[in-house]
Each structure stands twice: as C-alpha cells, then as structure tokens.
Design an enzyme around this catalytic site. Structure first.
Site, PDB file in Angstrom:
ATOM      1  N   GLU A   9     -47.855 -82.044 -29.125  1.00 18.23           N
ATOM      2  CA  GLU A   9     -47.316 -82.008 -27.764  1.00 18.23           C
ATOM      3  C   GLU A   9     -46.050 -82.826 -27.642  1.00 18.23           C
ATOM      4  OE1 GLU A   9     -50.538 -83.030 -25.162  1.00 18.23           O
ATOM      5  OE2 GLU A   9     -50.796 -80.945 -24.596  1.00 18.23           O
ATOM      6  N   ARG A  50     -62.273 -93.852 -40.451  1.00 16.79           N
ATOM      7  CA  ARG A  50     -60.859 -93.444 -40.342  1.00 16.79           C
ATOM      8  C   ARG A  50     -60.640 -91.946 -40.570  1.00 16.79           C
ATOM      9  NH1 ARG A  50     -60.214 -98.338 -42.853  1.00 16.79           N
ATOM     10  NH2 ARG A  50     -59.577 -99.949 -41.385  1.00 16.79           N
ATOM     11  N   GLU A  64     -58.826 -67.958 -19.374  1.00 19.97           N
ATOM     12  CA  GLU A  64     -57.881 -68.470 -20.385  1.00 19.97           C
ATOM     13  C   GLU A  64     -57.355 -67.318 -21.258  1.00 19.97           C
ATOM     14  OE1 GLU A  64     -56.846 -71.610 -20.411  1.00 19.97           O
ATOM     15  OE2 GLU A  64     -58.430 -72.785 -19.448  1.00 19.97           O
ATOM     16  N   LYS A  85     -56.952 -81.085 -30.741  1.00 19.77           N
ATOM     17  CA  LYS A  85     -57.131 -82.108 -29.704  1.00 19.77           C
ATOM     18  C   LYS A  85     -58.611 -82.448 -29.580  1.00 19.77           C
ATOM     19  CE  LYS A  85     -53.872 -81.001 -26.097  1.00 19.77           C
ATOM     20  NZ  LYS A  85     -53.778 -81.059 -24.639  1.00 19.77           N
ATOM     21  N   LYS A  90     -53.019 -69.209 -29.383  1.00 19.90           N
ATOM     22  CA  LYS A  90     -53.197 -70.662 -29.369  1.00 19.90           C
ATOM     23  C   LYS A  90     -52.662 -71.243 -30.677  1.00 19.90           C
ATOM     24  CE  LYS A  90     -54.780 -74.698 -27.844  1.00 19.90           C
ATOM     25  NZ  LYS A  90     -55.972 -75.332 -27.411  1.00 19.90           N
ATOM     26  N   HIS A 140     -63.942 -74.753 -15.005  1.00 15.86           N
ATOM     27  CA  HIS A 140     -62.509 -74.886 -15.269  1.00 15.86           C
ATOM     28  C   HIS A 140     -61.768 -73.536 -15.178  1.00 15.86           C
ATOM     29  CE1 HIS A 140     -58.825 -76.354 -17.029  1.00 15.86           C
ATOM     30  NE2 HIS A 140     -58.902 -75.408 -17.959  1.00 15.86           N
ATOM     31  N   HIS A 200     -55.790 -77.906 -11.882  1.00 21.01           N
ATOM     32  CA  HIS A 200     -56.286 -79.276 -12.067  1.00 21.01           C
ATOM     33  C   HIS A 200     -56.443 -80.000 -10.738  1.00 21.01           C
ATOM     34  CE1 HIS A 200     -54.896 -79.519 -16.514  1.00 21.01           C
ATOM     35  NE2 HIS A 200     -56.195 -79.299 -16.448  1.00 21.01           N
ATOM     36  N   ARG A 245     -46.053 -76.605 -26.151  1.00 14.88           N
ATOM     37  CA  ARG A 245     -47.440 -76.440 -25.710  1.00 14.88           C
ATOM     38  C   ARG A 245     -47.553 -76.366 -24.183  1.00 14.88           C
ATOM     39  NH1 ARG A 245     -52.714 -79.432 -28.412  1.00 14.88           N
ATOM     40  NH2 ARG A 245     -52.517 -78.607 -30.478  1.00 14.88           N
ATOM     41  N   HIS A 291     -52.410 -74.236 -14.451  1.00 14.40           N
ATOM     42  CA  HIS A 291     -53.202 -75.466 -14.505  1.00 14.40           C
ATOM     43  C   HIS A 291     -52.720 -76.550 -13.537  1.00 14.40           C
ATOM     44  CE1 HIS A 291     -54.991 -73.530 -17.926  1.00 14.40           C
ATOM     45  NE2 HIS A 291     -55.753 -74.568 -18.212  1.00 14.40           N
ATOM     46  N   ASN A 347     -49.931 -74.585 -19.931  1.00 12.54           N
ATOM     47  CA  ASN A 347     -50.306 -75.185 -18.655  1.00 12.54           C
ATOM     48  C   ASN A 347     -50.184 -74.205 -17.485  1.00 12.54           C
ATOM     49  OD1 ASN A 347     -51.356 -77.681 -17.973  1.00 12.54           O
ATOM     50  ND2 ASN A 347     -49.475 -78.256 -16.911  1.00 12.54           N
TER      51      ASN A 347
HETATM   52  N1  LIG Z   1     -59.644 -79.888 -27.023  1.00 10.47           N
HETATM   53  C1  LIG Z   1     -59.076 -78.934 -26.337  1.00 10.47           C
HETATM   54  O1  LIG Z   1     -57.991 -78.476 -26.674  1.00 10.47           O
HETATM   55  C2  LIG Z   1     -59.783 -78.390 -25.121  1.00 10.47           C
HETATM   56  C3  LIG Z   1     -59.323 -77.208 -24.528  1.00 10.47           C
HETATM   57  C4  LIG Z   1     -60.037 -76.695 -23.451  1.00 10.47           C
HETATM   58  C5  LIG Z   1     -61.151 -77.358 -22.964  1.00 10.47           C
HETATM   59  N2  LIG Z   1     -61.546 -78.515 -23.550  1.00 10.47           N
HETATM   60  C6  LIG Z   1     -62.739 -79.228 -23.060  1.00 10.47           C
HETATM   61  O2  LIG Z   1     -63.831 -78.369 -23.210  1.00 10.47           O
HETATM   62  C7  LIG Z   1     -64.831 -78.691 -22.245  1.00 10.47           C
HETATM   63  C8  LIG Z   1     -65.349 -77.414 -21.641  1.00 10.47           C
HETATM   64  O3  LIG Z   1     -65.853 -76.626 -22.676  1.00 10.47           O
HETATM   65  P1  LIG Z   1     -66.636 -75.262 -22.435  1.00 10.47           P
HETATM   66  O4  LIG Z   1     -66.005 -74.508 -21.364  1.00 10.47           O
HETATM   67  O5  LIG Z   1     -66.776 -74.651 -23.773  1.00 10.47           O
HETATM   68  O6  LIG Z   1     -68.000 -75.728 -21.827  1.00 10.47           O
HETATM   69  P2  LIG Z   1     -69.268 -76.581 -22.356  1.00 10.47           P
HETATM   70  O7  LIG Z   1     -69.039 -77.131 -23.694  1.00 10.47           O
HETATM   71  O8  LIG Z   1     -69.597 -77.519 -21.264  1.00 10.47           O
HETATM   72  O9  LIG Z   1     -70.396 -75.454 -22.416  1.00 10.47           O
HETATM   73  C9  LIG Z   1     -70.753 -74.788 -21.244  1.00 10.47           C
HETATM   74  C10 LIG Z   1     -72.255 -74.615 -21.125  1.00 10.47           C
HETATM   75  O10 LIG Z   1     -72.677 -73.548 -21.942  1.00 10.47           O
HETATM   76  C11 LIG Z   1     -73.740 -73.966 -22.826  1.00 10.47           C
HETATM   77  N3  LIG Z   1     -73.560 -73.199 -24.057  1.00 10.47           N
HETATM   78  C12 LIG Z   1     -72.532 -73.296 -24.921  1.00 10.47           C
HETATM   79  N4  LIG Z   1     -72.610 -72.342 -25.845  1.00 10.47           N
HETATM   80  C13 LIG Z   1     -73.720 -71.623 -25.581  1.00 10.47           C
HETATM   81  C14 LIG Z   1     -74.316 -70.476 -26.170  1.00 10.47           C
HETATM   82  N5  LIG Z   1     -73.746 -69.836 -27.182  1.00 10.47           N
HETATM   83  N6  LIG Z   1     -75.463 -70.034 -25.643  1.00 10.47           N
HETATM   84  C15 LIG Z   1     -76.038 -70.647 -24.569  1.00 10.47           C
HETATM   85  N7  LIG Z   1     -75.492 -71.705 -23.940  1.00 10.47           N
HETATM   86  C16 LIG Z   1     -74.347 -72.184 -24.447  1.00 10.47           C
HETATM   87  C17 LIG Z   1     -73.517 -75.451 -22.968  1.00 10.47           C
HETATM   88  O11 LIG Z   1     -74.690 -76.056 -23.353  1.00 10.47           O
HETATM   89  C18 LIG Z   1     -73.044 -75.826 -21.565  1.00 10.47           C
HETATM   90  O12 LIG Z   1     -74.134 -75.955 -20.693  1.00 10.47           O
HETATM   91  C19 LIG Z   1     -64.196 -79.645 -21.272  1.00 10.47           C
HETATM   92  O13 LIG Z   1     -64.685 -80.937 -21.528  1.00 10.47           O
HETATM   93  C20 LIG Z   1     -62.720 -79.572 -21.605  1.00 10.47           C
HETATM   94  O14 LIG Z   1     -62.054 -80.799 -21.356  1.00 10.47           O
HETATM   95  C21 LIG Z   1     -60.897 -79.029 -24.613  1.00 10.47           C
HETATM   96 ZN   LIG Z   2     -57.524 -74.636 -19.353  1.00  9.25          ZN
END
Ligand SMILES: NC(=O)c1ccc[n+]([C@@H]2O[C@H](COP(=O)([O-])OP(=O)(O)OC[C@H]3O[C@@H](n4cnc5c(N)ncnc54)[C@H](O)[C@@H]3O)[C@@H](O)[C@H]2O)c1
Ligand SMILES: [Zn+2]
Length: 372
Positions: free
Chosen positions: A252, A136, A200, A158, A242, A281, A268, A257, A264, A261
């Site tokens: 949200e 939990r 971003e 999130k 942020k 992305h 999207h 928030r 986006h 978007n």
């Molecule tokens: N929770 C939220 O508010 C929120 C906001 C934006 C995005 N997201 C989510 O985040 C995800 C995308 O995240 P991302 O863009 O960080 O990509 P990711 O987590 O997929 O990482 C991108 C790539 O870079 C590599 N990598 C990461 N850090 C590294 C480093 N320091 N050195 C070498 N390689 C490294 C990873 O292994 C991966 O291959 C999506 O699933 C998206 O839905 C969530």
């Molecule tokens: Zn985004």
C-alpha cells in the site's frame, strides 16, 4: 498494470484454475477448484514444506472441515494438529491472539513449521498475524472458506486484528505460501454471508473488468445456485484482480491498492455508525458503491445509465442499495472525517468513470454527503 497468469486444468473433479500472485521471491499460487481440499497436503509438500502443521480455525468451521484437512496433511507426511477458537469477529483481538500464541507454542512449533488457517477473514487475519509474528514468521497456507475470504481476505498478505479503538489497527504484511480456495465449501456458508461476498466481486467488475460484470449479470442465477464450474471461473477471475492490484502495490505504498476502496468510504462510515452489528461488510459496501456511483454521476464523471446498472445488479443479488433511515448526512460526514484513510480532512474518493474504469477525486466529507 501487472499481467496475472492463470493456468486452467481439467481434472476428474472438474476445472481447477491456478492464479499466480507475482511478488518476486514471495510469489505464490491461488488454487481455485471444486473438491480441492484433499490436495492441500500434497501441494504444500510439493513446495518443500514439511514437519509440524498447526491447523488454525474456528470451532464452527473446524467442525465442518477439520478432519479432511488433517487427513490430507497427514497423508502428505505432515504432523498436523488443530487449534480452534470461538467463532466471530469479536475474537479477532489481542486477548485471543495471546491464547493462539500459547497453543501454537505448546504444540512445539519450530521455525520451519507451518500454520494453516482455515476459515473466513476473521480466521485468516488472526492466524496470519500469529504466523507473521511467532518465531519472527512462520510459513503460512490459507484455506479461505467464505466468498469474501476466497476473493479478498486471503489474497494480498494483509493480516491483523482489531483494537478497542478501531478495526484492523494492529497488523502486518505476511504473504502466504499457498492459497487453496475450494468452492465446494461455500455450500455450507450461510446464505447472507455468500450474498454479502458478492458485493466485493461486483466491485472488481466495476473498477477493473467490464467483461466480468457482464458475466455476473448474465450468469447470476448459476452463481447464486453455486454451480461448481461457474463458481470456479468466477472466483478465479476475482482472485486475478486482487492479485494484480496487490502485485502492483504490495504494501500500500504507491496508492494502486486504493482503487479497491471503491464504495468503502461511505461503506466504512455506515459500518461505524451502525456499530458493525446491523450490516455485514459486503452489505455496506453495496450501499457505498451505489453512493459512490451517484457521486461520480453528480460530478459529471459517469452516465446515469452506469449508476442504474450498478444499482440494478446489486438489487438482483439481494443486496441493499439505499442508506438506511435514521442515518443523517451530518453523522455520515463525521464518521468519514475520522476514518483512518482521511488525510487533513480530505478524502481520496474513488469514482467510477464507466464500468471497468475509475478515477480519483479529493473531496471533503461534507462535499461527499452533499452529493448524496
Ligand atoms: N486481510 C484482508 O485483506 C481482508 C480483506 C477483507 C476482509 N478482511 C477481514 O475479514 C473479516 C471478515 O471475513 P468474512 O467475511 O470471511 O467473515 P468471517 O470470517 O467472520 O466468517 C463469516 C461467518 O461464516 C462462518 N463460516 C465461514 N466459512 C464457512 C463455511 N464454509 N461454512 C459454514 N460457515 C462458515 C464463520 O464461522 C462466520 O460465522 C473481517 O474481520 C475483515 O476485517 C480482511
Ligand atoms: Zn471490503
């Protein structure tokens, strides 16, 4: 609008900035600095945390940063162990969550144990969700290692995972106790990922902060060269935005928030149409922001010069700005209609009025593509 406090300290390693995310009893700090990874254990201990610590990461990131993280935790008296899953978005699933639960329970975590997520958004979303739900809810620390992670995914609480029917359909809000963003880790990040993350950061400038956008324009080469001091200030500035938006609208509910978007809606849709494979992305967000600026101009909300300025900066960064060939307006409109953010066929579209200022307009998907 919430005022976000930033504390700046100059240490032997350079500037460290701390951004406070104000959420009452769930408030926490985002620490941004160069070489701050080694401070992780000490900072967590100072929050009163102790005991077992599960360091959740991907194999690729683990190979780079597992040891210093474990070492820092050990030195502060924690009993850490690493749990790694394979790299990539395709592992942000229920099946891998089940594997993660197994590993975490096998480690003998109890309700005071800590989950430390080290990685990009994929890792922090999945590990964060596991931490939100296991026993939990376990205290969590996030160590974002991508630019997207540091300025976006690790802030706001999130967490979630993908379902075959759509991205991020399963999730929970779970605020971390600490976010530690070490800008030095961005040196190993693939270049394309860094550039995508820039979209971003530019978004924060466009929607909330004309001075930040000007700083990105003027200091772009230093940011792209990953100069430490510049990166620390730049990442911290984005974190403030942020954090401020999240503090205003933690779950949200008020709609505040929604401003995040910007770019986006079209982004999207494009991501869906290209099956999440062709673009990162941030790349579709760049195309989506130019589309949103053009629509804003077509609706008489902003000057042509604003559109040109946004487009010019994104191009300088190396991001795409045009819809790719082969994507029809009809397909784009259809993808927008089925987006989870569309309500009764109407979409709350974020327009730019001027750099740093936005407004909302209700549009149908057809109206949006007509203006493109
Ligand atoms: N929770 C939220 O508010 C929120 C906001 C934006 C995005 N997201 C989510 O985040 C995800 C995308 O995240 P991302 O863009 O960080 O990509 P990711 O987590 O997929 O990482 C991108 C790539 O870079 C590599 N990598 C990461 N850090 C590294 C480093 N320091 N050195 C070498 N390689 C490294 C990873 O292994 C991966 O291959 C999506 O699933 C998206 O839905 C969530
Ligand atoms: Zn985004």
């Amino acid at each position: 609008m919430q005022v976000v406090e930033v504390e700046t300290r100059v240490t032997a390693g350079g500037v460290v900035q701390e951004v406070e995310v104000g959420l009452g009893s769930r408030s926490y700090s985002i620490v941004v600095g160069g070489g701050v990874l080694s401070e992780l254990g000490r900072r967590l201990a100072a929050l009163g945390l102790r005991g077992r610590a599960a360091v959740v990461t991907s194999e690729r990131i683990g190979a780079l940063y597992r040891e210093p993280i474990l070492e820092s935790l050990r030195a502060a008296g924690f009993h850490p162990a690493a749990v790694e899953f394979p790299d990539g978005e395709e592992h942000k699933t229920l099946a891998w969550l089940a594997v993660l639960y197994d590993r975490l329970l096998e480690m003998g975590l109890d309700r005071r144990s800590l989950v430390v997520a080290v990685g990009g958004g994929v890792v922090t979303d999945l590990a964060g969700f596991a931490a939100a739900t296991l026993l939990r809810g376990l205290p969590t620390a996030l160590v974002p290692t991508t630019l997207v992670g540091q300025v976006d995914a690790a802030i706001g609480g999130k967490t979630g995972l993908n379902h075959v029917l759509g991205k991020n359909l399963i999730g929970a809000f779970h605020q971390p106790r600490l976010v530690l963003a070490d800008v030095d880790v961005l040196r190993t990040l693939p270049r394309r990922e860094f550039i995508a993350g820039m979209a971003e950061t530019i978004k924060y400038g466009i929607i909330r902060d004309a001075a930040l956008l000007r700083e990105i324009e003027d200091g772009l080469s230093e940011v792209l060269e990953l100069r430490r001091e510049r990166l620390v200030r730049f990442v911290a500035a984005c974190c403030c935005h942020k954090a401020a938006v999240v503090s205003d609208d933690e779950r949200e509910e008020s709609g505040a928030r929604m401003v995040l978007n910007f770019g986006h809606t079209v982004g999207h849709a494009l991501e869906t149409l290209t099956d999440y494979r062709r673009f990162l992305h941030g790349e579709v967000v760049a195309i989506g922001m130019v589309a949103a600026a053009r629509i804003s101009h077509a609706l008489g909300r902003c000057e042509a010069a604003t559109v040109e300025r946004i487009e010019r900066l994104l191009k300088r960064v190396g991001l795409p700005t045009e819809l790719p060939g082969g994507i029809t307006r009809t397909a784009l409109a259809l993808a927008m209609q089925t987006d989870k953010k569309s309500v009764d066929g109407r979409i709350r579209f974020v327009c730019v009025e001027d750099i740093g200022r936005t407004s909302f307009v209700e549009l149908t998907a057809q109206e949006i593509v007509n203006h493109l």
